[in-house]
Write an enzyme that holds these catalytic residues in place. Structure first.
Site: not given
Length: 455
Positions: A254-256
């Protein structure tokens, strides 16, 4: 041209057959590891003695019944070294961490491209993820043990490396007329950026036929929603549970979303420029995403993390060419040796050289989810969502997504899942800061309240 390696022969035979049925002029090219018997069998029809090779899932010591050599027009042998070197080139230049067979396929494709004298469109396949091979293809010790050349260890903090980086950053600042950078990314300003998949610019402007191809970084978001309602144990009412599979992002997390937004805004505002070194404190996933996107954009990158970070995440960060600094075991938040302080203090040394991602304080973190994850969930559920459940660490996911959903429907309930030992639960209930306990779930929970966690 269609280029692919073969093992069972299914990929190259099935795909090649379809493409030739659509256009008989399509050339089918087999990339084959040196040591496999396919190359000699294609050239002479004889079964040679197989040799040794370490690229997995391709090549063979016998001829499978599913391999149709009548469809193959050319074979390009590829050594293990060339396949593995191409994997590193992909991860460190393009931010694509792919398996050894992907490196083999790309090497064969590039060799073919160099040999052509006329316009062409070459398509190959990347069969699987490099995260499956972090202990081999992306492990320098394994490469050396097996007689291969390994990439040099990344050390950005040497005096020579820092002098080079400083010169590049100063030159770019002079060219752009940019002012000195602030000591953190907290006050980033500039236009919001909502990533959208767009046709690769080089292909869009090419006289070749249009193709449906994208920059890898533009594949962030639009992740699938999976129905897990069959796991619900509730006979009183009908409850649907849906999970947004964020590991479908290019960096597998999700950090993208936040890394892309932070970098986009920093570049647009002139706060991140060519030659600068990106620094990020991370429990793992933000570090891997930052390392990936820095590889794509040509920035050197330093990630600081704690010993709790899994070996797989550490290996992934290194695979993208970032330097990884691990804090001592037992370091407490606020201490200079804690991984969050390590990054902050490093960035403070030279704000014109280092860009601090500062994911715990920058508004660009929750904004990344407000612009993308929130709208996607709203659209995919056709506005029927009643509850959004997520754990928090920086607070970016639950704050940015929750804010968007509540703006769309104030009745949406936002629910924080919190590991036992994190201080968020007690702080939510009483407003007091309790003593943090021990927990081993990575990337969630905290011993302090980040500035962007909107409890």
């Amino acid at each position: 041209h269609f280029v692919a390696a073969g093992s069972t022969g299914g990929t190259i035979s099935g795909t090649g057959r379809y493409l030739k049925e659509m256009n008989s002029d399509v050339r089918v090219v087999l990339g084959d590891p040196v040591g496999s018997i396919f190359t000699e069998y294609f050239r002479s029809g004889t079964l040679s003695k197989p040799g040794a090779f370490l690229v997995e899932g391709v090549g063979k010591g016998s001829i499978p019944g599913a391999m149709n050599f009548d469809l193959i027009d050319q074979v390009i042998p590829v050594s293990d070294q060339d396949a593995f070197d191409t994997c590193f080139m992909l991860s460190r230049k393009e931010g694509i961490c792919a398996g050894g067979s992907s490196g083999l396929n790309l090497f064969a494709s590039l060799e073919l491209a160099r040999s052509l004298d006329e316009d062409a469109t070459i398509v190959t396949v990347f069969p699987d993820l490099g995260v499956k091979y972090l202990s081999k293809v992306y492990n320098s010790e394994w490469l050396v043990e097996n007689g291969f050349d390994a990439p040099a260890e990344v050390d950005i903090l040497t005096e020579a490396s820092l002098r080079t980086a400083e010169a590049e950053a100063e030159a770019d600042a002079n060219d752009s007329g940019a002012e000195s950078l602030p000591s953190s990314a907290t006050d980033l300003s500039g236009p919001s950026s909502l990533p959208e998949c767009q046709i690769h610019a080089d292909l869009a402007d090419s006289p070749l036929p249009k193709v449906d191809a994208y920059h890898y970084r533009d594949l962030v978001g639009d992740t699938p929603l999976v129905d897990l309602s069959h796991l619900v144990d509730n006979t009183r009412c009908r409850v649907r549970v849906l999970a947004k599979c964020e590991f479908f992002n290019p960096g597998y997390s999700i950090k993208d979303r936040i890394v892309q937004n932070i970098l986009n805004k920093a570049e647009a505002a002139g706060r991140l420029r060519k030659g600068m070194i990106v620094v990020a404190a991370s429990s793992g996933n933000t570090g891997a995403s930052t390392a990936m996107m820095c590889a794509m954009r040509g920035y050197k990158c330093i990630i600081t993390t704690s010993p709790k970070c899994s070996k797989e995440k550490m290996d992934a960060i290194r695979a993208y060419g970032a330097q990884l600094l691990v804090s001592p075991s037992g370091a407490k938040e606020g201490e200079p040796s804690h991984y969050m302080e390590m990054a902050r203090l490093l960035a403070l040394e030279n704000p014109n050289l280092y860009f601090d991602m500062d994911q715990y304080e920058t508004q660009s973190n929750p904004e990344g989810h407000y612009l993308t994850l929130g709208p996607e969930i709203w659209e995919q559920t056709t506005g029927s969502i009643t509850h959004f459940v997520a754990a928090g660490s920086t607070g970016g996911t639950i704050s940015g997504t929750g804010r968007y959903l509540k703006e769309m429907n104030s009745d949406v309930r936002v629910v924080l899942g919190d590991p036992v030992g994190s201080i968020f639960t007690e702080y939510f209930r009483s407003g007091t800061l309790s003593k943090p306990g021990a927990f081993l779930v990575e990337g969630v929970g905290k011993g302090s309240i980040p500035g962007r966690h909107e409890l």
